[in-house]
Write a protein that holds these residues in place. Structure first.
Motif, mmCIF file in Angstrom:
data_model
loop_
_atom_site.group_PDB
_atom_site.id
_atom_site.type_symbol
_atom_site.label_atom_id
_atom_site.label_comp_id
_atom_site.label_asym_id
_atom_site.label_seq_id
_atom_site.Cartn_x
_atom_site.Cartn_y
_atom_site.Cartn_z
ATOM 1 N N THR A 150 0.852 -1.197 0.000
ATOM 2 C CA THR A 150 0.000 0.000 0.000
ATOM 3 C C THR A 150 0.885 1.243 0.000
ATOM 4 O OG1 THR A 150 -1.713 -1.153 1.264
ATOM 5 C CG2 THR A 150 -1.815 1.263 1.192
ATOM 6 N N ALA A 151 0.763 2.038 -1.048
ATOM 7 C CA ALA A 151 1.541 3.277 -1.130
ATOM 8 C C ALA A 151 0.944 4.318 -0.196
ATOM 9 C CB ALA A 151 1.550 3.800 -2.567
ATOM 10 N N GLY A 152 1.817 5.078 0.474
ATOM 11 C CA GLY A 152 1.360 6.111 1.397
ATOM 12 C C GLY A 152 1.165 7.442 0.696
ATOM 13 N N GLU A 153 1.225 8.520 1.477
ATOM 14 C CA GLU A 153 1.017 9.857 0.932
ATOM 15 C C GLU A 153 2.308 10.430 0.359
ATOM 16 O OE1 GLU A 153 -0.568 12.260 3.998
ATOM 17 O OE2 GLU A 153 -2.534 11.287 4.003
ATOM 18 N N VAL A 154 2.155 11.291 -0.617
ATOM 19 C CA VAL A 154 3.292 12.000 -1.180
ATOM 20 C C VAL A 154 3.216 13.459 -0.741
ATOM 21 C CG1 VAL A 154 2.115 12.539 -3.351
ATOM 22 C CG2 VAL A 154 4.607 12.474 -3.291
ATOM 23 N N GLU A 159 10.005 -2.461 -6.020
ATOM 24 C CA GLU A 159 10.172 -1.181 -6.704
ATOM 25 C C GLU A 159 9.207 -0.165 -6.102
ATOM 26 O OE1 GLU A 159 10.948 -0.439 -11.319
ATOM 27 O OE2 GLU A 159 8.801 -0.654 -10.902
ATOM 28 N N SER A 160 9.679 1.092 -6.004
ATOM 29 C CA SER A 160 8.782 2.174 -5.578
ATOM 30 C C SER A 160 9.247 3.465 -6.214
ATOM 31 C CB SER A 160 8.746 2.297 -4.047
ATOM 32 O OG SER A 160 9.944 2.875 -3.554
ATOM 33 N N GLY A 161 8.385 4.461 -6.142
ATOM 34 C CA GLY A 161 8.702 5.753 -6.733
ATOM 35 C C GLY A 161 7.452 6.551 -6.962
ATOM 36 N N CYS A 162 7.436 7.314 -8.042
ATOM 37 C CA CYS A 162 6.293 8.171 -8.341
ATOM 38 C C CYS A 162 6.017 8.187 -9.843
ATOM 39 C CB CYS A 162 6.543 9.594 -7.861
ATOM 40 S SG CYS A 162 6.613 9.795 -6.070
ATOM 41 N N TYR A 163 4.738 8.362 -10.175
ATOM 42 C CA TYR A 163 4.328 8.622 -11.548
ATOM 43 C C TYR A 163 4.090 10.126 -11.687
ATOM 44 C CZ TYR A 163 3.562 3.644 -12.402
ATOM 45 O OH TYR A 163 3.734 2.287 -12.562
ATOM 46 N N ILE A 174 1.438 14.223 -9.358
ATOM 47 C CA ILE A 174 2.373 13.187 -8.971
ATOM 48 C C ILE A 174 1.672 12.179 -8.059
ATOM 49 C CG2 ILE A 174 3.270 14.523 -7.014
ATOM 50 C CD1 ILE A 174 6.033 13.282 -7.744
ATOM 51 N N ARG A 175 1.924 10.872 -8.307
ATOM 52 C CA ARG A 175 1.301 9.792 -7.533
ATOM 53 C C ARG A 175 2.385 8.806 -7.087
ATOM 54 N NH1 ARG A 175 -2.347 7.110 -11.736
ATOM 55 N NH2 ARG A 175 -0.639 7.807 -13.049
ATOM 56 N N PRO A 176 2.416 8.449 -5.817
ATOM 57 C CA PRO A 176 3.400 7.472 -5.352
ATOM 58 C C PRO A 176 2.962 6.054 -5.716
ATOM 59 C CG PRO A 176 1.986 8.098 -3.535
ATOM 60 C CD PRO A 176 1.561 8.942 -4.708
ATOM 61 N N PHE A 177 3.928 5.183 -5.913
ATOM 62 C CA PHE A 177 3.596 3.777 -6.155
ATOM 63 C C PHE A 177 4.572 2.883 -5.391
ATOM 64 C CE2 PHE A 177 6.882 4.377 -9.367
ATOM 65 C CZ PHE A 177 7.599 3.189 -9.300
ATOM 66 N N ALA A 178 4.138 1.663 -5.118
ATOM 67 C CA ALA A 178 4.979 0.637 -4.485
ATOM 68 C C ALA A 178 4.582 -0.710 -5.056
ATOM 69 C CB ALA A 178 4.805 0.654 -2.971
ATOM 70 N N ALA A 179 5.562 -1.577 -5.290
ATOM 71 C CA ALA A 179 5.296 -2.878 -5.899
ATOM 72 C C ALA A 179 6.057 -3.975 -5.168
ATOM 73 C CB ALA A 179 5.670 -2.858 -7.384
ATOM 74 N N ASN A 180 5.454 -5.162 -5.087
ATOM 75 C CA ASN A 180 6.151 -6.387 -4.683
ATOM 76 C C ASN A 180 5.798 -7.467 -5.696
ATOM 77 O OD1 ASN A 180 3.590 -7.301 -4.008
ATOM 78 N ND2 ASN A 180 3.899 -7.109 -1.777
ATOM 79 N N LYS A 181 6.111 -8.705 -5.398
ATOM 80 C CA LYS A 181 5.889 -9.766 -6.391
ATOM 81 C C LYS A 181 4.407 -10.020 -6.658
ATOM 82 C CE LYS A 181 5.969 -13.702 -3.186
ATOM 83 N NZ LYS A 181 6.646 -14.978 -2.853
ATOM 84 N N ASN A 182 3.555 -9.480 -5.787
ATOM 85 C CA ASN A 182 2.125 -9.712 -5.938
ATOM 86 C C ASN A 182 1.408 -8.616 -6.723
ATOM 87 O OD1 ASN A 182 2.295 -12.028 -4.125
ATOM 88 N ND2 ASN A 182 2.592 -10.499 -2.513
ATOM 89 N N GLY A 183 2.110 -7.523 -7.007
ATOM 90 C CA GLY A 183 1.483 -6.469 -7.773
ATOM 91 C C GLY A 183 1.901 -5.081 -7.313
ATOM 92 N N GLU A 184 1.250 -4.084 -7.868
ATOM 93 C CA GLU A 184 1.603 -2.679 -7.617
ATOM 94 C C GLU A 184 0.393 -1.901 -7.110
ATOM 95 O OE1 GLU A 184 4.070 0.002 -10.452
ATOM 96 O OE2 GLU A 184 1.970 0.535 -10.849
ATOM 97 N N ASP A 185 0.659 -0.973 -6.164
ATOM 98 C CA ASP A 185 -0.379 -0.080 -5.685
ATOM 99 C C ASP A 185 0.035 1.352 -5.972
ATOM 100 O OD1 ASP A 185 -2.822 0.553 -4.062
ATOM 101 O OD2 ASP A 185 -1.323 1.563 -2.811
ATOM 102 N N VAL A 186 -0.920 2.167 -6.412
ATOM 103 C CA VAL A 186 -0.666 3.576 -6.708
ATOM 104 C C VAL A 186 -1.486 4.432 -5.753
ATOM 105 C CG1 VAL A 186 -0.751 5.387 -8.453
ATOM 106 C CG2 VAL A 186 -0.224 3.041 -9.130
ATOM 107 N N GLY A 187 -0.824 5.379 -5.108
ATOM 108 C CA GLY A 187 -1.485 6.219 -4.116
ATOM 109 C C GLY A 187 -2.219 7.402 -4.713
#
Length: 390
Positions: A18-22, A48-52, A96-109
């Protein structure tokens, strides 16, 4: 048969993170600094994590409408990741939107919007280096709001063409507006071993920054030290704020034509770009870059030592009311003709020393004393047929 104490446990589900706040930490016309968190890992390592990033007007960035910015660093002690975004355009709205990913998928905040403006907004002293990043040599103009320490000033010098060791850089910064900024203690020495002092434009702060043409000083400035702008050979304008109580001159500002003091300053004033005392009675700093003729303001009664040193004015006119003129006032200047009023009774030592172009001096009828070494020498006077008119 042997048996141990019974233990129980629950396996974690294989879930997306779960991606948090940016949060936007700083903005410049060409870049931004943001931070974000990861609220939940989902039970598996983050891959992987970062921002769109996207433009709100639908414009493209390169060939894409949205770009993915991947974090390469670790979180800080508070679990926050920090990301610098470069290559932006001035006065453009971004999302801008934060994202975080693991082997199960990606979440975008949730998306957060910001707008790049003509002003760089700094929330923490020492942030300018990070904010401008690789774009620092792209700036030709810069306006800053926020606190600046020694680290920031090192970067500012770099951007204006001279590093803290006095070596030339690729910086192109020529116009600096610090009216929304405030100089604070802290950080490294910015040049020549000097450290920042609160609300002080310190010695050598922008010395030898030859690309600098205009500087607007912070509104909270109370003091400008000697040679703060030494050898800024392209500098033509200095804007002095209302709260300044002490100003010392800078040598080598050969292009300087304007020293402007904001209204309301009780210690200093300016007339036609010349720095005067608050009551307008004394000339304190005459810009070297002025040319042609100059007529002293009628309010001036005193001209200080070396007041017109190295200046390029060829003809000076002084109105009645001037009573005192300092030693070496025209030292090494381009003056050719001077008219002094009858109210000046004493011509001080070395008044026209090294004035190689001087031809005519009109002295007032009440002149009582010529000081030593008024001009270069008697030989100089004869060689140039200089005339003293009483």
């Amino acid at each position: 048969m042997l048996s141990g104490e019974q233990l129980s446990f629950t396996t974690q589900s294989n879930a997306k993170p779960t991606a948090g706040e940016v949060t936007v930490l700083g903005i410049s016309p060409l870049s931004a600094i943001v931070s974000y968190s990861i609220s939940e890992t989902g039970g598996d390592p983050i891959t992987e994590s970062g921002c769109y990033l996207s433009r709100q007007d639908g414009g493209t960035m390169g060939d894409a409408t949205t770009i993915k910015l991947v974090q390469t660093g670790d979180a800080d002690d508070n679990g926050m990741f920090r990301l610098r975004i470069g290559g932006l355009q001035p006065e453009v709205a971004y999302s801008i939107r934060p994202f975080a990913a693991n082997k199960n998928g990606e979440d975008v905040g949730e998306a957060v919007s910001f707008v790049t403006t003509s002003t760089s907004i700094i929330n923490d002293a020492g942030q300018l280096t990070e904010l401008v990043g690789d774009d620092k040599y792209r700036f030709t103009t810069l306006s800053i709001a926020g606190f600046l320490n020694g680290d920031d000033l090192r970067t500012l010098r770099d951007m204006a063409g001279c590093d803290n060791e006095g070596k030339a850089t690729a910086g192109q910064l020529s116009d600096i507006d610090l009216s929304g900024a405030q100089i604070a203690e802290g950080g490294k020495a910015y040049a020549e071993g000097h450290f920042t002092q609160t609300n002080v434009v310190g010695k050598a702060i922008l010395a030898s920054c030859e690309k600098l043409k205009r500087i607007v000083l912070p509104l909270q400035t109370t003091k400008i030290e000697a040679d703060a702008f030494r050898n800024c050979s392209s500098l033509h304008t200095i804007e002095v704020p209302t709260l300044v109580e002490s100003i010392e001159t800078s040598a080598g500002c050969t292009a300087l034509t304007e020293i402007n003091v904001q209204a309301g300053n009780s210690h200093y004033s300016s007339k036609d770009g010349v720095l005067l005392s608050g009551d307008g009675k004394s000339i304190l700093w005459f810009p070297m870059g002025k040319e042609g003729e100059y007529t002293l303001p009628s309010t001036v009664t005193t001209v200080g030592d070396y007041a017109f040193r190295n200046c390029r004015i060829e003809t000076f006119h002084f109105a009645d009311g001037l009573t005192s003129i300092g030693k070496y006032a025209f030292y090494n200047s381009s003056v050719k003709e001077v008219s002094l009023p009858s109210t000046v009774k004493q011509i001080p030592t070395g008044l026209f020393q090294k004035c190689a172009d001087l031809t005519t001096v009109h002295l007032g009828k009440n002149t009582e004393l010529l000081g030593d070494y008024v001009s270069v020498s008697y030989t100089h006077l004869r060689a140039h047929e200089t005339t003293l008119h009483l």
